[in-house]
Structures are given as C-alpha cells and as structure tokens.
Design a protein around this motif. Sequence first.
Motif, PDB file in Angstrom:
ATOM      1  N   LYS A 172      46.095  31.677  32.984  1.00 13.25           N
ATOM      2  CA  LYS A 172      45.305  32.636  33.660  1.00 13.25           C
ATOM      3  C   LYS A 172      43.805  32.602  33.413  1.00 13.25           C
ATOM      4  O   LYS A 172      42.932  32.282  34.294  1.00 13.25           O
ATOM      5  CB  LYS A 172      45.868  33.908  33.719  1.00 13.25           C
ATOM      6  CG  LYS A 172      45.110  35.007  34.822  1.00 13.25           C
ATOM      7  CD  LYS A 172      45.934  36.192  35.051  1.00 13.25           C
ATOM      8  CE  LYS A 172      45.134  37.073  36.061  1.00 13.25           C
ATOM      9  NZ  LYS A 172      44.534  38.099  35.235  1.00 13.25           N
TER      10      LYS A 172
ATOM     11  N   ASP B 154      41.932  29.436  34.403  1.00 14.94           N
ATOM     12  CA  ASP B 154      42.212  29.343  35.690  1.00 14.94           C
ATOM     13  C   ASP B 154      42.706  27.771  35.843  1.00 14.94           C
ATOM     14  O   ASP B 154      42.345  26.798  36.204  1.00 14.94           O
ATOM     15  CB  ASP B 154      40.941  29.256  36.745  1.00 14.94           C
ATOM     16  CG  ASP B 154      41.222  28.984  38.239  1.00 14.94           C
ATOM     17  OD1 ASP B 154      42.409  28.913  38.626  1.00 14.94           O
ATOM     18  OD2 ASP B 154      40.186  28.416  38.722  1.00 14.94           O
ATOM     19  N   TYR B 155      44.245  27.746  35.394  1.00 15.66           N
ATOM     20  CA  TYR B 155      44.829  26.520  35.276  1.00 15.66           C
ATOM     21  C   TYR B 155      44.976  25.752  36.579  1.00 15.66           C
ATOM     22  O   TYR B 155      44.621  24.622  36.798  1.00 15.66           O
ATOM     23  CB  TYR B 155      46.389  26.619  34.800  1.00 15.66           C
ATOM     24  CG  TYR B 155      47.028  25.435  34.269  1.00 15.66           C
ATOM     25  CD1 TYR B 155      46.676  24.367  33.735  1.00 15.66           C
ATOM     26  CD2 TYR B 155      48.153  25.316  35.268  1.00 15.66           C
ATOM     27  CE1 TYR B 155      47.374  23.237  33.692  1.00 15.66           C
ATOM     28  CE2 TYR B 155      48.969  24.316  35.053  1.00 15.66           C
ATOM     29  CZ  TYR B 155      48.702  23.040  34.168  1.00 15.66           C
ATOM     30  OH  TYR B 155      49.270  21.895  34.146  1.00 15.66           O
ATOM     31  N   GLU B 156      45.321  26.598  37.570  1.00 14.91           N
ATOM     32  CA  GLU B 156      45.650  26.002  39.002  1.00 14.91           C
ATOM     33  C   GLU B 156      44.216  25.391  39.380  1.00 14.91           C
ATOM     34  O   GLU B 156      44.250  24.071  39.933  1.00 14.91           O
ATOM     35  CB  GLU B 156      46.094  27.013  40.238  1.00 14.91           C
ATOM     36  CG  GLU B 156      47.268  27.934  39.779  1.00 14.91           C
ATOM     37  CD  GLU B 156      48.537  26.724  39.834  1.00 14.91           C
ATOM     38  OE1 GLU B 156      48.487  26.129  40.598  1.00 14.91           O
ATOM     39  OE2 GLU B 156      49.493  27.183  38.906  1.00 14.91           O
ATOM     40  N   GLY B 157      42.949  25.915  39.151  1.00 16.88           N
ATOM     41  CA  GLY B 157      41.738  25.717  39.655  1.00 16.88           C
ATOM     42  C   GLY B 157      41.353  24.329  38.837  1.00 16.88           C
ATOM     43  O   GLY B 157      41.044  23.474  39.435  1.00 16.88           O
ATOM     44  N   LEU B 158      41.879  24.244  37.546  1.00 12.26           N
ATOM     45  CA  LEU B 158      41.652  23.073  36.912  1.00 12.26           C
ATOM     46  C   LEU B 158      42.363  21.935  37.415  1.00 12.26           C
ATOM     47  O   LEU B 158      41.864  20.796  37.717  1.00 12.26           O
ATOM     48  CB  LEU B 158      41.879  23.072  35.371  1.00 12.26           C
ATOM     49  CG  LEU B 158      41.140  24.127  34.595  1.00 12.26           C
ATOM     50  CD1 LEU B 158      41.552  24.228  33.173  1.00 12.26           C
ATOM     51  CD2 LEU B 158      39.677  23.459  34.341  1.00 12.26           C
ATOM     52  N   ARG B 159      43.614  22.070  37.698  1.00 10.74           N
ATOM     53  CA  ARG B 159      44.445  20.983  38.488  1.00 10.74           C
ATOM     54  C   ARG B 159      43.758  20.424  39.499  1.00 10.74           C
ATOM     55  O   ARG B 159      43.694  19.478  40.040  1.00 10.74           O
ATOM     56  CB  ARG B 159      45.938  21.333  38.709  1.00 10.74           C
ATOM     57  CG  ARG B 159      46.746  21.424  37.249  1.00 10.74           C
ATOM     58  CD  ARG B 159      46.944  20.183  36.456  1.00 10.74           C
ATOM     59  NE  ARG B 159      47.531  20.154  35.262  1.00 10.74           N
ATOM     60  CZ  ARG B 159      47.553  19.274  34.259  1.00 10.74           C
ATOM     61  NH1 ARG B 159      46.698  18.332  34.530  1.00 10.74           N
ATOM     62  NH2 ARG B 159      48.317  19.404  33.057  1.00 10.74           N
ATOM     63  N   ALA B 160      43.517  21.427  40.511  1.00 12.90           N
ATOM     64  CA  ALA B 160      42.715  21.119  41.781  1.00 12.90           C
ATOM     65  C   ALA B 160      41.566  20.174  41.647  1.00 12.90           C
ATOM     66  O   ALA B 160      41.268  19.184  42.174  1.00 12.90           O
ATOM     67  CB  ALA B 160      42.493  22.373  42.585  1.00 12.90           C
ATOM     68  N   GLU B 161      40.705  20.617  40.529  1.00 12.89           N
ATOM     69  CA  GLU B 161      39.582  19.984  40.254  1.00 12.89           C
ATOM     70  C   GLU B 161      39.849  18.587  39.831  1.00 12.89           C
ATOM     71  O   GLU B 161      39.229  17.696  40.077  1.00 12.89           O
ATOM     72  CB  GLU B 161      38.575  20.625  39.239  1.00 12.89           C
ATOM     73  CG  GLU B 161      37.489  20.002  38.893  1.00 12.89           C
ATOM     74  CD  GLU B 161      36.680  20.434  37.837  1.00 12.89           C
ATOM     75  OE1 GLU B 161      37.121  21.573  37.325  1.00 12.89           O
ATOM     76  OE2 GLU B 161      35.755  20.077  37.140  1.00 12.89           O
TER      77      GLU B 161
ATOM     78  N   GLN C 107      40.918  16.177  42.465  1.00 14.78           N
ATOM     79  CA  GLN C 107      39.619  15.579  43.450  1.00 14.78           C
ATOM     80  C   GLN C 107      39.215  14.783  42.388  1.00 14.78           C
ATOM     81  O   GLN C 107      38.511  13.616  43.179  1.00 14.78           O
ATOM     82  CB  GLN C 107      38.734  16.752  43.493  1.00 14.78           C
ATOM     83  CG  GLN C 107      37.656  16.709  44.409  1.00 14.78           C
ATOM     84  CD  GLN C 107      37.885  16.119  45.738  1.00 14.78           C
ATOM     85  OE1 GLN C 107      38.736  16.491  46.609  1.00 14.78           O
ATOM     86  NE2 GLN C 107      37.041  14.785  46.070  1.00 14.78           N
TER      87      GLN C 107
END
Lengths: 284, 809
Positions: free
Chosen positions: B452, B455-462, B465
């Motif tokens: 949390k 921001d693991y989810e955010g890192l994976r999305a980045e 990309q």
Amino acid sequence: MIPAAFEYYRPKDMAGVLSILEEHGDDARVMAGGHSLIPMMKLRMADVPHLIDLQDVGGMSDIAVTADSIRIGAMVTQHDIIDHDGLASAAPILREAALQIADPQVRYMGTVGGNVANGDPGNDMPGLMQCLDAAFTVVGAEGERDIPARDFYEAAYMTAREDEEVLTAVMIPAPQGGYAYEKQKRKIGDYATAAAAVQIVKDGGSCVSASIAMTNLSDTPIYSEDAGAALVGTSVDDAAIKAAIAAMLGDIDPTEDNRGPVAFKKHVAGVILRRAIERAWSRA
Amino acid sequence: MKDEVDSREDRVANLKGMGCSRKRVEDARFTQGKGNYVDDVKLDGMLFGDFVRSPYAHARIKSIDTEAALKVKGVLAVLTAKDLEPLGLHWMPTLAGDKQMVLADGKVLFQGQEVAFVVAEDRYAAADGIEAVEVEYEELEVIVDPFKAMESDVVLREDLVAEDGSLPDGAHGPRKHHNHIFTWEAGDKEPTEEVIANAEVVAEESMYYHRTHPCPLETCGCVASMDKVNGKLTLWGTFQAPHAIRTVVSLISGIEEHNIRVISPDIGGGFGNKVGAYPGYVCSVVASIVTGKPVKWIEDRMDNLMTTAFARDYWMKGRISATKEGKITGLHCHVTADHGGFDACADPTKFPAGFMNICTGSYDIPTAFLEVDGVYTNKAPGGVSYRCSFRVTEAVYFIERMIEVLAIELNMDAAELRRINFIKKEQFPYTAALGWEYDSGDYHTAWDKALKTVDYEGLRAEQAQRVEDFKAGKTRSLMGIGLSFFTEIVGAGPVKNCDILGLGMFDSCEIRIHPTGSAIARLGTISQGQGHATTFAQILASEIGLPADSITIEEGDTDTAPYGLGTYGSRSTPVAGAATAMAGRKIRAKAQMIAAYLLEVHDDDVEFDVDRFVVKGAPERFKTMKEIAFAAYNQAIPGIEPGLEAVSYYDPPNMTYPFGAYICVMDIDVDTGVTDIRRFYALDDCGTRINPMIIEGQVHGGLTEALAVALGQEIAYDDMGNVKTGTLMDFFLPTAWEVPNYETDYTVTPSPHHPIGAKGVGESPHVGGVPCFSNAVQDAFRAFGNRHTNMPHDHWRIWKTANELGLHD
C-alpha cells in the motif's frame, strides 16, 4: 602495501630536477600528485629507487586563458580545473571531464600533468587532450619542446617523453563549438568502462568540424580522426552518428577485464559516443 | 529531590531506556579519531610480522630459502611450517571440524596462502624480508569449479586420503569423493520427490550465489604479547568472539586458559569476517613466544580480500511445486557448496550448511527437502555469514528467487503468490517442514502495509506502460519492481543444538551497581559498530531504573567480561540482550527487598515503577533505585548481603525470527546495463524496538551491503585460481554516491520467548535486501522472457541479459 626503499628528493627548481634525472636515468621518476605512482610503488609494481617530488619546484601551477589558447601548468590539480571560472567558460569540457575523475579527495591532489604524463590508458585527461588537440611541453637537458597529445601515447605507460624529460605544461588551442565528455564507470573512483570526448563546431545546421577521442578502450587513448570526419558536412543525423560510431569502432581495441568482455565494451563505446555527440551537437 | 517533583513521563524520559532514539555514546570517540583499534596498540619493543604468500593456487613447495631474508636489515626471524611442526602448530583446527595449514606444509591450496612468517623490527623491514624469501614451487593442476572438483582425479587434500586410498569420514559423515567434504540433509526426501512428481505445476531453476567477501573497513589483525616472567599471554585482536578465541588458543597451544587474556578493542566492522581464527593469530603468538617480544600482525586490504573468510559461493538447484491456483505444495533444494581449500566455515557444529534449512522462507510449505554437498577447490577458505545469520542470505535468496520463477510459471503476480502462501498469523508458533519452530510473525499485515505504501498497483501499471513504450521505440529504459519478503533466523542459539567446537552458544551479562547509583555492565559479546554501549545500557535502564547515561557497558576483555560466544549472526540482542534483561531483573529482585526494608513494609507490598519502588497504594512512599543502591552498600540490612551485583547466563529456548517486506523500484538502461534505484522501501519487524535510530542505521548499512552484493561485489577467480578482484578498484564497495535514499518502516511482533520481546535486526536488511535488488533487475526483463540470471548484476551482465533477450537488435 609497503613500497621498497627509495630516496626522496624535493628540489627547489627544475635544474635540480633535471640533474637528478640525468644522474639516475630511468631509476628516477618525478611525482606530481602521486595518486598513480604511489599506489604502484606500494604494490611494488613500479620500482622507483629515486623519487623526485615536484611540489617545491614552482612555476607549474598556473592557468592562463587567452583569446586563442589555454596554458595549464603541470601541477594544476583536477580541483583547480573545476574551480577556475575562466577555464570553465573558455573550455567547459575540461570541467565536465574533471568532475568525472575519481572523487574530491583525489582531485585535490591529482594533477593534470601527472594524469597526462603517466600514460595510463584509464586516465581521462589524455583522451580529452587529444580531442582538444593539445600539446604537451616537456623540458630536458636540451631545453623545451612541444609534443602534440595525438602523438604522445605509444602504449600503456609508454609515451614520447624521454626518461630525462619533465612534462611542465599543457597548451590547448581555444576550443570552439559544442562539447561533451561522456563516461560510463562502475562506481565513483573507477576508470571508465568507456568514455568519449567530443568537440563539434556547427555552422548553419551542419557540422563544420568535429573532434572525437575515446578513453580506456585500447592501451592508449584513441583519437579517431575518421569518426570526426564522418560528422563533418552532415547535419549530425542518425546516419552520420552511425558512421562516426562505425569509424570509432574501427579504431579502438578494447580488452576484456572486470568491467566486461570485448563485445560489451564495444557496444557501450558506441552508446557513449552517440550520447556525447548528441549532447555536444545540442550545445554547438 | 528532583525525582520527587518530576512527572512519571519525565522520569521515563530521564532513563533513556528502551524505545528511545538515544544518540550513540560511541560516536563522540569515533568521530574524533579517538577510537582504539588493534593497530593503535603499540607496546615497547613491539615487532611486526607479515606473510610470504603463495602466488599459485595449487602448487607443491619444493623448498623455502630464508637465508637472504634473514640478512635483510631489521628482520629477526622467518617461521615456516617446519618451525611450527615441533609445537604441533603447523596446522590448526577450523570451526567446521576440518583442519587448516597455519603455514604451507608441503603444498599450497589457494592463491595468497600463508607460506612463511617474517618477523621484523617494523612493517617496512618485514615487507623487504618477504621479498627476499625464496620459495620454489611446482605448479599443480588448479580446480576452481566445484563440479569439476567432484569428478577430478586431482587430490586437493592428500591429508584426508588414507594410505590405502580409502576416504575416512569427515567431520560431518561419509565423503563421496576425495574432494568432497560432507553431505548434509534436512527434511523428507521421498515425500518431497513424490509431491513434486505429482504436482500440477513445477518450476525449476539453478542459480549461483557468487562468492563475495564481508570486507570490513578495518582488516584483521592482532598483537600477541607473551610475558615470559609471569607466563601470561595477552592477545589483542579483531575478534568477534574473544572468549571462544581464548579457549581455542588454550586448546591448541596448551597454555592454561587463566594465563591467556584476549582483548578485542574497538573493531571497525566484522560482518562475519572476524569470527574465525587465522594463521596470523597463531604465528603472532608463536613469534612472541620465540622472541619474547610483542608481535603485531595487520593485514593489508589485498590480504584481507584474498585470504580471509569469504562468504556465499553456493550453487543452488531448486524445484518448487504448486497447485494451479498457486498454493505451494513442495520444495526441493540441492546445494553444491564451494568451501575452498580448507573447510573453515563458521557455523554451529551440527550445521555444516548453517541454517540453510530456513529455505522454505516465510511460506507455509508442507513438504521440503534440502541436500548440501560441501566441496574442496583451490580457493581461499571461509564460508562465513556476511551480515547474516548462518547461510540465511543464501536461503532467503533461494526461496525469493524460486517464488519469482514460480510466479512466471503460473503467469501470476509475484506479490499475490507470496500473499496466498504466507504462514498465517494464527499458525505461530509454526513448525516448518525443514524443522525450525518460527516463534512469531504477522506477515500479511507487513506485506499489505508495504504494498500500500509504495502503491504497488500503480507501479505495475507504470511498468506495463514502460514496456509498451519500449516496444514502440519511445524509450530504452526498463523498469523493475523488486519484491522480497524474508524471515531471518537469528540468535544462535539454544545450547541443546547450537555449539561451536563444543562451546555452547549461550551468552552473558554481569552487572555491578555502584553505591551512588551508576553502574557497569559487562557482556560476552563485542560490538563492531552495532552500538552495544548505547543499546544495552537502554535495556538495563528500563530494567533497573537507572539512567542509561549512568551505565557503562564494557565488552571484549576476557579477564573482566563474563564468558560468551561473541557477536555475529544477529545474536547479541537475542542472547546477550536477554542475559542483560535477566541480570537486571536479579538486581531488581534484590532492590525490592532492600526497598521493602527501608520502607518498613513486606517485600510484596512494594512494586517497581520506572526508577523506584513504591508502596502499593501509597505512591508518595518510595525509594529510588539510586537510594536503594546506596543503602545496598552502606546500610546493614538483616538477612541481606551487602552489595548490588548480578550475573546471568542466558541459554535461549529458541531462535528468534525477525521478518520484513522490501520493495525496490529500479530503472535499467538496456544499452549500457546501468541501473538507477529510484525507490527502496524497507519494512522491518524485529520485535520490540530498543533504539529506533540505531535500527534505522542498521537497516541503511545492511541494505547498502545488499546493494553491493547484488549489483557488483564479488571475489572472482580466473581458471588458474588467480583472484581477479583483490583491490577496492575491482571489489565493489559502494559509496554514498551509489546508494539510493532508503525509506524505512516497521511493524512490531514481539518474540514470545525473549525476555523483552526483541528479535535482532543487524542482518535483516542484508538478508532481505539482496533478493530485493536482484528481483528488481530480473523483474525488469520478465516481460521479455527472462526467468533468472545470476548475480552480481553489474553493468556488463545486465547488458548481456538484454543482449541475449534480443533487446539490442
């Protein structure tokens, strides 16, 4: 890490230095900052029965900048180079390169003269001086002579300076155009995996002259005349850069060491040169 | 009195006890150059000894001519194996049950091996003497590959082959080959094979955890001084275990233990490198006995890197099985362990591969099997635990890589795979398939907090990309997200299964309270930078109610400190810290009786409150610990002996199991192999936190050594057994420049069996950090088909990975 016994001399003038060199020939070595020579002596890889410290000789610590040339005394330190505003505006590549040499402690002691005279292929200043088409002033019993940096290096630790001569100054024609010193290294204090010195002059969107030299990719620095020539007359587009890289790769001869195998070094040499050219061109 | 007006809060703060970020009391000395290290020891008439070392990795010694060396001005003696043999000191026992040459006895087995010891008036004369010793070598075939060693006819250790050619058992049982040292097993072989054979999903991987070196800033050294008048030997040295050294010196020299005084002065880092005994110690002692003068021996950097204890060098082969949903069912691990020319691993005797059997990690793996084969090669001996408990870094690296490989096999997110396999909070105490009983843990809470925060989810999305941009030619940089969840096993250990050379691994603390209410405490451990003088005083402050600033902590002198097994494997807080608390409680028990007498009430009618005993229900009636201390010495109290002292020897009932969750975000230049660590988050749970500032410092240090190992630090050999990384030019020691900013965080899950609930922290960041950095590199290339590449991830090896994946085409 204990050197063999040696005699230590600290003459007050160049005549004193030369007379000791005359007497002992290649058993004597002069020392400026000592950051290359002393470790070699401690490792007992350099046998120097007579060590001549240049600290008290004087007259070799000045930086003189004129409209068309720069003279840097051999005892000027890397730190002095970084610290000198006149030099930074006349030849900004010197500061950019010096900041990538070793670390502040070393730069306070390490000198330009020692760096170019030692002939260590890992040193950054020799390639840089070839790029800038500098000349080295050496003095011996017969008097002074100037040796172009591009003719100075013969093999690792072998140079055109005779054993009885002392390198006293570096003369640099005022550099023109854009510049870049790009260096890849493993960590602070390391020699280059690959480094490129580039100076480019631009006139109306096309390159009118380019000078390129590479560091630590052969047993001497490599001034690649063909690489520079490949850019001249072009708009330094991708094709021209590729041609310059190809020419440079034809001139270097890296060997495998802990930094990596030959194929890697050649690849990185190309990448580093491309980045240096692009940055120099953007500043031209 | 000031005490009477201070609030309880003020009184607590005044103690600077547990939980307070007390500034390190050591630093005033160290930052002013006032430390006292072994090379600062200077004695009248002191001589200096140094070694002639072998340039060859494997050679027979035809002759040693010392004549010219003895003529060098200032050289007094040159010792060879022949001189030591009559004393029985030409070989010495190793901590692993093997024996090791002190000086080359007929042959050499690794480059840099000690061949002769030159004793001179100063170190300059010794260096010249070394140059003048003439040694004639006959080169032998060199073996640097443990797999080749196991097939080669070349016998490295002729002393371990019987005359009839048979192989006597080694210290850990039968040997399969003349270059084989031991086989060590844990877990259940057949059931594991069966589970894996029948599993829905199996991931296999081989990985090499390269040889590296702890490289403390201060190298190893000693000063030996034999007083021939009183028969006493004093030995100053860089010893992580001074009492063990005293016992070993007594056993091998025959000098009675009471006549030996071992002193560890300030030590400039150990990290495992200073646990074992080195030929320099033995030769210095012998030289002092022979010459009647003190003899100093100090390694230079190359000596230290090339010859003193290395770490790792484990070839690990793993198979991990799971259901299709990702629930792990079994784990199989085989290790080929390269121990070099002598087996000088520093492990508890019954654990020749250390605690490698913690390799099931933080996961509930029902069935597992581990087999380790130790092998001799022509490399330096060692195999110490570099900033980790015994082989725990290898174990955690193994499982944290296997998890990643399994995630690839399952096409699953590696964070989620960890989450569904963690041992659950309610399963503690948890008995792992390979035998250990984990004391406490709350892995899910730590993991969720870590994911949390970054921001693991955010890192994976980045990252996704970035991969797209890379494929579209918009960038040449890839992004790696390194995950690691580790469980350490520290605090060796319970005497029932932990000893070194028969010495039980308890530890100790002895406390003396002075009449005016200050104190000195002595421990069997020895700080090498951990800040013991600061933190142990904090434990005591909380336990006995005297300010930490009034408590002196002393370690390292065997004539004054109680017996203990020293500092390594994060054992000081779990073992000696517990002894400290227990000794403190003995002080408090006696103080309670004194307080009750002074307050004229029954013992049970007073209770401890921060810095005093108060009458229950009447807080205005109290005696401070300071008052009690004075009374203890100066008031006749019926039935109570004068004085206020205590000693405790603590044999821990179990190990402690610190854990943590680390996440690294890294950008990688595909064309040059250059890495840029953009973020590093480290959550540590070391149980009760004694000094948060020191914990943070420990985490920074351990992570930096992890970064070093993962990204470049190695002891590399060429085929001839030459060390290629013998100086700091090539051996990677990161500086502030190479080190990223670290974000530290924590949860607190106390150890249920430790008196203050503390678990130890010094090594966690290294153990968890190495796989985290490595996983970040490997993760960056996952989208392009990478499964595993070996460390160290230096520029050219990363470039090679990219090259082999076709990313330069």
